[in-house]
Motif scaffolding. Structure first.
Motif, PDB file in Angstrom:
ATOM      1  N   MET A 134     -12.947  43.735 -16.241  1.00  0.00           N
ATOM      2  CA  MET A 134     -12.355  42.473 -15.788  1.00  0.00           C
ATOM      3  C   MET A 134     -10.954  42.385 -16.375  1.00  0.00           C
ATOM      4  SD  MET A 134     -15.720  40.067 -16.200  1.00  0.00           S
ATOM      5  CE  MET A 134     -14.937  38.603 -15.565  1.00  0.00           C
ATOM      6  N   GLY A 135      -9.989  42.791 -15.576  1.00  0.00           N
ATOM      7  CA  GLY A 135      -8.628  42.849 -16.082  1.00  0.00           C
ATOM      8  C   GLY A 135      -8.541  43.957 -17.120  1.00  0.00           C
ATOM      9  N   ASP A 136      -8.085  43.601 -18.314  1.00  0.00           N
ATOM     10  CA  ASP A 136      -7.920  44.597 -19.367  1.00  0.00           C
ATOM     11  C   ASP A 136      -9.081  44.616 -20.358  1.00  0.00           C
ATOM     12  OD1 ASP A 136      -7.439  42.140 -20.490  1.00  0.00           O
ATOM     13  OD2 ASP A 136      -5.645  42.753 -21.586  1.00  0.00           O
ATOM     14  N   ARG A 137     -10.187  43.992 -20.018  1.00  0.00           N
ATOM     15  CA  ARG A 137     -11.327  43.971 -20.936  1.00  0.00           C
ATOM     16  C   ARG A 137     -12.606  44.385 -20.205  1.00  0.00           C
ATOM     17  NH1 ARG A 137     -13.788  38.309 -21.370  1.00  0.00           N
ATOM     18  NH2 ARG A 137     -13.321  37.483 -19.324  1.00  0.00           N
ATOM     19  N   LEU A 138     -13.514  44.947 -20.979  1.00  0.00           N
ATOM     20  CA  LEU A 138     -14.817  45.314 -20.454  1.00  0.00           C
ATOM     21  C   LEU A 138     -15.798  44.203 -20.768  1.00  0.00           C
ATOM     22  CD1 LEU A 138     -15.050  49.066 -21.463  1.00  0.00           C
ATOM     23  CD2 LEU A 138     -14.583  48.114 -19.207  1.00  0.00           C
ATOM     24  N   CYS A 139     -16.575  43.824 -19.781  1.00  0.00           N
ATOM     25  CA  CYS A 139     -17.573  42.770 -19.963  1.00  0.00           C
ATOM     26  C   CYS A 139     -18.950  43.331 -19.645  1.00  0.00           C
ATOM     27  CB  CYS A 139     -17.258  41.579 -19.064  1.00  0.00           C
ATOM     28  SG  CYS A 139     -15.730  40.757 -19.543  1.00  0.00           S
ATOM     29  N   PHE A 140     -19.955  42.658 -20.179  1.00  0.00           N
ATOM     30  CA  PHE A 140     -21.313  43.154 -20.072  1.00  0.00           C
ATOM     31  C   PHE A 140     -22.261  42.042 -19.657  1.00  0.00           C
ATOM     32  CE2 PHE A 140     -18.899  45.578 -23.054  1.00  0.00           C
ATOM     33  CZ  PHE A 140     -19.212  46.890 -22.752  1.00  0.00           C
ATOM     34  N   GLU A 141     -23.344  42.455 -19.009  1.00  0.00           N
ATOM     35  CA  GLU A 141     -24.431  41.553 -18.661  1.00  0.00           C
ATOM     36  C   GLU A 141     -25.695  42.382 -18.535  1.00  0.00           C
ATOM     37  OE1 GLU A 141     -23.915  39.685 -14.843  1.00  0.00           O
ATOM     38  OE2 GLU A 141     -23.378  41.566 -13.907  1.00  0.00           O
ATOM     39  N   LEU A 142     -26.838  41.722 -18.645  1.00  0.00           N
ATOM     40  CA  LEU A 142     -28.087  42.443 -18.453  1.00  0.00           C
ATOM     41  C   LEU A 142     -28.160  42.916 -17.009  1.00  0.00           C
ATOM     42  CD1 LEU A 142     -30.677  40.299 -20.435  1.00  0.00           C
ATOM     43  CD2 LEU A 142     -29.535  42.408 -21.136  1.00  0.00           C
ATOM     44  N   THR A 143     -28.663  44.122 -16.820  1.00  0.00           N
ATOM     45  CA  THR A 143     -28.756  44.714 -15.498  1.00  0.00           C
ATOM     46  C   THR A 143     -29.744  43.945 -14.634  1.00  0.00           C
ATOM     47  OG1 THR A 143     -28.231  46.874 -16.393  1.00  0.00           O
ATOM     48  CG2 THR A 143     -29.313  46.852 -14.262  1.00  0.00           C
ATOM     49  N   ASP A 144     -29.404  43.800 -13.382  1.00  0.00           N
ATOM     50  CA  ASP A 144     -30.281  43.153 -12.414  1.00  0.00           C
ATOM     51  C   ASP A 144     -31.531  44.014 -12.251  1.00  0.00           C
ATOM     52  OD1 ASP A 144     -31.541  42.127 -10.144  1.00  0.00           O
ATOM     53  OD2 ASP A 144     -29.663  41.778  -9.090  1.00  0.00           O
TER      54      ASP A 144
ATOM     55  N   MET B 180     -16.858  40.996  -7.478  1.00  0.00           N
ATOM     56  CA  MET B 180     -15.476  40.932  -7.048  1.00  0.00           C
ATOM     57  C   MET B 180     -14.732  40.410  -8.270  1.00  0.00           C
ATOM     58  SD  MET B 180     -15.916  39.162  -3.292  1.00  0.00           S
ATOM     59  CE  MET B 180     -16.876  37.791  -3.944  1.00  0.00           C
ATOM     60  N   VAL B 181     -13.692  41.120  -8.695  1.00  0.00           N
ATOM     61  CA  VAL B 181     -12.944  40.739  -9.888  1.00  0.00           C
ATOM     62  C   VAL B 181     -11.504  40.449  -9.481  1.00  0.00           C
ATOM     63  CG1 VAL B 181     -12.152  41.467 -12.170  1.00  0.00           C
ATOM     64  CG2 VAL B 181     -14.431  42.121 -11.376  1.00  0.00           C
ATOM     65  N   CYS B 182     -11.032  39.258  -9.839  1.00  0.00           N
ATOM     66  CA  CYS B 182      -9.663  38.861  -9.518  1.00  0.00           C
ATOM     67  C   CYS B 182      -8.701  39.505 -10.510  1.00  0.00           C
ATOM     68  CB  CYS B 182      -9.531  37.334  -9.544  1.00  0.00           C
ATOM     69  SG  CYS B 182      -7.845  36.788  -9.180  1.00  0.00           S
ATOM     70  N   ARG B 183      -7.727  40.239 -10.000  1.00  0.00           N
ATOM     71  CA  ARG B 183      -6.761  40.901 -10.883  1.00  0.00           C
ATOM     72  C   ARG B 183      -5.743  39.922 -11.452  1.00  0.00           C
ATOM     73  NH1 ARG B 183      -4.983  43.064  -5.807  1.00  0.00           N
ATOM     74  NH2 ARG B 183      -3.028  42.063  -5.220  1.00  0.00           N
ATOM     75  N   ALA B 184      -5.678  38.707 -10.895  1.00  0.00           N
ATOM     76  CA  ALA B 184      -4.723  37.718 -11.391  1.00  0.00           C
ATOM     77  C   ALA B 184      -5.305  36.907 -12.548  1.00  0.00           C
ATOM     78  CB  ALA B 184      -4.289  36.794 -10.261  1.00  0.00           C
ATOM     79  N   CYS B 185      -6.493  36.338 -12.351  1.00  0.00           N
ATOM     80  CA  CYS B 185      -7.071  35.470 -13.389  1.00  0.00           C
ATOM     81  C   CYS B 185      -8.181  36.145 -14.180  1.00  0.00           C
ATOM     82  CB  CYS B 185      -7.602  34.173 -12.772  1.00  0.00           C
ATOM     83  SG  CYS B 185      -9.065  34.385 -11.717  1.00  0.00           S
TER      84      CYS B 185
END
Length: 150
Positions: free
Chosen positions: A75-85, A93-98
């Motif tokens: 997500m932008g310049d950082r890696l984010c995590f969540e439990l797998t579905d 969909m990741v917004c490159r602006a916000c």
């Protein structure tokens, strides 16, 4: 059974040790409303276990990702995590602006998969798929200000 419990079962099935730190990180991810970066996982984990360190969070998330328990999203310049579905299909969909992340229904990719198989004989791995672009809010701001979203 919730995602956290399913993740614990998956780890047990893979004979992975369930240390207190790993269980705390699983709980943090399971309680999250969305995606968390390492800093957020660390901060929330320290509420339960003040001695949690950054290296433990990185190692644990890397292990969980390798075991398929956690999904990593840029997500932008950082890696984010969540439990797998548990269904195994999770798209963003990741917004490159916000940097905002939005879930994308797998149904949108079914036609894409069919087209790739039909035209090229190529079967894509679309279990975890991320599309980068500009969200509606940032696009409206871009139109009003005339400045292109970055």
């Amino acid at each position: 059974m919730d995602r956290r419990d399913q993740a614990i079962k998956a780890l047990r099935d893979k004979r992975c040790r369930l240390t207190p730190q790993r269980l705390i990180i699983l709980s943090v991810l399971g309680e999250a409303d969305g995606h968390l970066d390492v800093r957020e996982v660390l901060g929330r984990s320290r509420k339960s276990y003040p001695y949690m360190d950054t290296a433990t969070v990185y190692r644990t998330l890397h292990l969980f990702k390798g075991l398929g328990v956690v999904t990593e999203v840029a997500m932008g310049d950082r890696l984010c995590f969540e439990l797998t579905d548990p269904q195994g299909r999770h798209h963003h969909m990741v917004c490159r602006a916000c940097g905002g992340a939005f879930d994308l229904s797998p149904s949108y990719l079914d036609a894409f998969r069919t087209a790739l198989v039909g035209e090229f004989g190529f079967t894509p791995d679309l279990d975890n798929f991320t599309i980068t672009g500009v969200c509606a809010r940032c696009a409206r701001t871009e139109r009003k200000t005339g400045r292109k979203a970055t």
